[in-house]
Design a protein around this motif. Structure first.
Motif, PDB file in Angstrom:
ATOM      1  N   LYS A 126       0.827  -1.208   0.000  1.00 57.91           N
ATOM      2  CA  LYS A 126       0.000   0.000   0.000  1.00 57.91           C
ATOM      3  C   LYS A 126       0.864   1.262   0.000  1.00 57.91           C
ATOM      4  N   THR A 127       1.933   1.234   0.782  1.00 59.25           N
ATOM      5  CA  THR A 127       2.798   2.416   0.901  1.00 59.25           C
ATOM      6  C   THR A 127       3.474   2.742  -0.425  1.00 59.25           C
ATOM      7  N   PHE A 128       4.113   1.753  -1.024  1.00 60.77           N
ATOM      8  CA  PHE A 128       4.869   2.028  -2.247  1.00 60.77           C
ATOM      9  C   PHE A 128       3.973   2.065  -3.489  1.00 60.77           C
ATOM     10  N   ASN A 129       2.777   1.549  -3.382  1.00 62.67           N
ATOM     11  CA  ASN A 129       1.805   1.750  -4.458  1.00 62.67           C
ATOM     12  C   ASN A 129       1.386   3.218  -4.512  1.00 62.67           C
ATOM     13  N   ARG A 130       1.212   3.832  -3.339  1.00 57.71           N
ATOM     14  CA  ARG A 130       0.910   5.271  -3.309  1.00 57.71           C
ATOM     15  C   ARG A 130       2.066   6.080  -3.894  1.00 57.71           C
ATOM     16  N   THR A 131       3.291   5.724  -3.502  1.00 56.98           N
ATOM     17  CA  THR A 131       4.463   6.423  -4.035  1.00 56.98           C
ATOM     18  C   THR A 131       4.550   6.266  -5.543  1.00 56.98           C
ATOM     19  N   PHE A 132       4.230   5.077  -6.017  1.00 56.47           N
ATOM     20  CA  PHE A 132       4.257   4.784  -7.450  1.00 56.47           C
ATOM     21  C   PHE A 132       3.323   5.727  -8.215  1.00 56.47           C
ATOM     22  N   TRP A 133       2.116   5.906  -7.728  1.00 61.81           N
ATOM     23  CA  TRP A 133       1.167   6.777  -8.431  1.00 61.81           C
ATOM     24  C   TRP A 133       1.485   8.253  -8.243  1.00 61.81           C
ATOM     25  N   GLU A 134       2.152   8.595  -7.167  1.00 63.75           N
ATOM     26  CA  GLU A 134       2.659   9.972  -7.032  1.00 63.75           C
ATOM     27  C   GLU A 134       3.732  10.230  -8.085  1.00 63.75           C
ATOM     28  N   ASP A 135       4.564   9.249  -8.345  1.00 59.84           N
ATOM     29  CA  ASP A 135       5.588   9.381  -9.391  1.00 59.84           C
ATOM     30  C   ASP A 135       4.942   9.538 -10.770  1.00 59.84           C
ATOM     31  N   ILE A 136       3.884   8.780 -11.015  1.00 63.56           N
ATOM     32  CA  ILE A 136       3.192   8.891 -12.308  1.00 63.56           C
ATOM     33  C   ILE A 136       2.536  10.268 -12.451  1.00 63.56           C
ATOM     34  N   LYS A 137       1.979  10.777 -11.363  1.00 61.50           N
ATOM     35  CA  LYS A 137       1.382  12.118 -11.410  1.00 61.50           C
ATOM     36  C   LYS A 137       2.441  13.166 -11.755  1.00 61.50           C
ATOM     37  N   SER A 138       3.617  13.032 -11.138  1.00 63.67           N
ATOM     38  CA  SER A 138       4.708  13.967 -11.450  1.00 63.67           C
ATOM     39  C   SER A 138       5.198  13.785 -12.875  1.00 63.67           C
ATOM     40  N   PHE A 139       5.194  12.560 -13.338  1.00 62.29           N
ATOM     41  CA  PHE A 139       5.623  12.255 -14.701  1.00 62.29           C
ATOM     42  C   PHE A 139       4.670  12.870 -15.723  1.00 62.29           C
ATOM     43  N   GLY A 140       3.375  12.809 -15.402  1.00 54.49           N
ATOM     44  CA  GLY A 140       2.354  13.337 -16.308  1.00 54.49           C
ATOM     45  C   GLY A 140       1.493  12.209 -16.860  1.00 54.49           C
ATOM     46  N   TYR A 141       0.189  12.258 -16.567  1.00 56.48           N
ATOM     47  CA  TYR A 141      -0.704  11.181 -17.005  1.00 56.48           C
ATOM     48  C   TYR A 141      -0.747  11.059 -18.526  1.00 56.48           C
ATOM     49  N   ALA A 142      -0.784  12.194 -19.209  1.00 56.66           N
ATOM     50  CA  ALA A 142      -0.881  12.162 -20.673  1.00 56.66           C
ATOM     51  C   ALA A 142       0.368  11.556 -21.296  1.00 56.66           C
ATOM     52  N   GLN A 143       1.525  11.965 -20.785  1.00 56.18           N
ATOM     53  CA  GLN A 143       2.769  11.415 -21.317  1.00 56.18           C
ATOM     54  C   GLN A 143       2.869   9.922 -21.007  1.00 56.18           C
ATOM     55  N   MET A 144       2.432   9.523 -19.807  1.00 51.35           N
ATOM     56  CA  MET A 144       2.465   8.109 -19.447  1.00 51.35           C
ATOM     57  C   MET A 144       1.578   7.303 -20.386  1.00 51.35           C
ATOM     58  N   GLU A 145       0.380   7.785 -20.647  1.00 56.44           N
ATOM     59  CA  GLU A 145      -0.529   7.080 -21.544  1.00 56.44           C
ATOM     60  C   GLU A 145       0.056   6.952 -22.942  1.00 56.44           C
TER      61      GLU A 145
END
Length: 500
Positions: free
Chosen positions: A334-353
């Motif tokens: 749970k802890t590192f799953n939250r960190t993972f999605w925080e990293d994706i948010k910083s990365f950018g959802y559109a760019q990730m997609e």
């Protein structure tokens, strides 16, 4: 006439006032700058772009620009169990193999698991900084001080995690014949309903509780407390640069390739060690590759049971019980799953997609180029080339792939790297890094037999564990790959002890 006068005046100004010496200096300066720019381009790109033949048809294989970052070539991957880590390791194998990087390889197939990692289990290790190792990534129980003896200070550390309920299902299916806690249970649901009935914390190789916690080098049997869980979290955050999430594998690969400054094509992969999702009819494979491999590993293998899928079926309530049984792993997930999605948010959802879509397109393209049957994984018995059949263990078949016929040599080699099972790829890298041993083994088969016994000592499938003292009252002389004597400090001798 006016134009000629201006041309003569310009030549007079350049040659008379500036002088030919200054012209040559300026020309040399220009050449030097151009050479420096070209050299910098080579430095920044020689590790980013794969050398030699590329089998990708798309011009987008490099992926969106990474800027002027420097590619990481010192990498430590903590290969956790039942988390798609074999697929990640294959990616590291390919990257290092194509660039002739040096792997920190185990003497067998893993580093003495379930014992904590020890630097002297690395083949060819001569002491801190005596030899440069680029990639370390086989199964181990993490032990940071010993890892730091092997890997340079600028090493990039990463690992991968998974929902504990899914890990439990996969572990039960794979280790049913090996792990005592699972071997005694009638089914995974039976184990979930009453784990203390089957689990004995004193027995090694249980693979049945807080497997993530154990692989990260911490106590997996402690009673859950928030303080202990937070201490584990702190250790991981201080040591590891990135934690991937198995359920979001493609997104993980995008984050990883940006963190490592690698081109997109290096993280394109096929799923390895995938399990068959329905029971097989090959329950009595007497004399087959499956039974022979299991026998070589010292396991009483009964073949794939017709009711295999039924044994791993659990209700949602039982899945929740498995999560609570693995409370430390659940906290880490749970802890590192939250960190993972925080990293994706910083990365950018559109760019990730965008990059995930491109990654999946490249994977589909590669499957069409490399694989038979439209890229679908197949049972090991259907794979004609025995050298790429995956090792079989557990209730369900481990699937593999068949190469397309008629590939040219360069394409076939690139495709083969992508589907070569973990154990076979390790052997290939071992022979590449230690050719003298491979040559001696061909000349003297007895050396290969001795090596096989060493492999079985390191393998978790053998049912072996360490015992203090010497075996049979004899002192064992231990020698390294080149025949030189090893100094062994505080190491236990191995004798075969059946797991109970």
């Amino acid at each position: 006439m006016l134009f000629r006068r201006r041309a003569r005046m310009l030549r007079w100004l350049v040659c008379g006032r500036v002088g030919t010496v200054w012209i040559w200096k300026a020309l040399l300066l220009f050449v030097a700058i151009a050479f420096a720019v070209q050299l910098l381009g080579v430095i920044f790109n020689k590790s980013v772009h794969p050398p030699g033949h590329s089998i990708f048809l798309s011009s987008d294989a490099q992926g969106p620009s990474l800027g002027f970052c420097q590619p990481h070539t010192h990498i430590m991957f903590l290969k956790t169990h039942k988390t798609a880590s074999s697929t990640v390791l294959n990616m590291l194998y390919r990257f290092g193999d194509e660039r002739n990087l040096r792997f920190a390889l185990p003497l067998g197939y893993q580093f003495g698991y379930p014992l904590p990692f020890n630097a002297h289990r690395v083949k060819g290790y001569r002491g801190p900084r005596a030899m440069e190792f680029h990639i370390l990534g086989h199964h181990m129980r993490f032990n940071k001080p010993e890892v730091e003896k092997v890997m340079p200070a600028d090493t990039f550390y990463f690992s991968i995690i998974r929902d504990p309920a899914g890990m439990a299902e996969s572990s039960f299916a794979y280790y049913k014949e090996v792990a005592p806690a699972f071997r005694k249970a009638k089914s995974l649901g039976d184990f979930a309903d009453n784990p203390y009935r089957y689990y004995d914390s004193r027995v090694r190789n249980n693979y049945a509780r807080n497997l993530l916690m154990f692989d990260f080098g911490m106590d997996n049997n402690a009673n859950f407390s928030l303080a202990v869980a937070q201490k584990a979290e702190t250790m991981i955050r201080q040591t590891f640069n990135l934690i991937l999430v198995s359920e979001y594998f493609d997104q993980s690969m995008i984050l990883l390739r940006h963190a490592l400054c690698w081109p997109l094509e290096t993280v394109v992969s096929f799923s390895l060690n995938a399990r068959q999702q329905k029971p097989s009819d090959v329950g009595g494979l007497s004399g087959s590759f499956v039974s022979k491999a299991a026998a070589a590993a010292g396991i009483g293998f009964r073949g794939v049971r017709p009711q295999a899928k039924i044994l791993t079926n659990v209700t949602e309530a039982q899945r929740e019980k498995l999560r609570q049984w693995n409370a430390f792993d659940l906290y880490l997930y749970k802890t590192f799953n939250r960190t993972f999605w925080e990293d994706i948010k910083s990365f950018g959802y559109a760019q990730m997609e965008q990059e995930v879509s491109l990654l999946r397109m490249l994977r589909k393209e590669m499957a069409q180029v490399c694989l038979r049957d439209g890229g679908k994984p197949v049972e090991a018995r259907r794979i004609r080339d025995k050298n790429i059949r995956p090792f079989q263990l557990g209730l369900l078949q481990i699937l593999g792939y068949e190469l397309q016929p008629g590939l040219d040599n360069a394409t076939r080699m690139a495709c083969l790297r992508m589907i070569r099972p973990e154990l076979q790829y390790k052997d290939v890298l071992d022979a590449k890094q230690f050719p003298r041993v491979a040559q001696l083994g061909q000349q003297n088969p007895a050396l290969l037999a001795a090596g096989a016994s060493l492999v079985r000592q390191d393998s978790p499938r053998t049912g072996e564990r360490p015992a203090e003292g010497n075996a049979g009252g004899r002192t064992a002389e231990v020698r390294d790959w080149d025949g030189s004597r090893l100094m062994r400090r505080n190491q236990t001798l191995i004798q075969k002890v059946r797991l109970t």
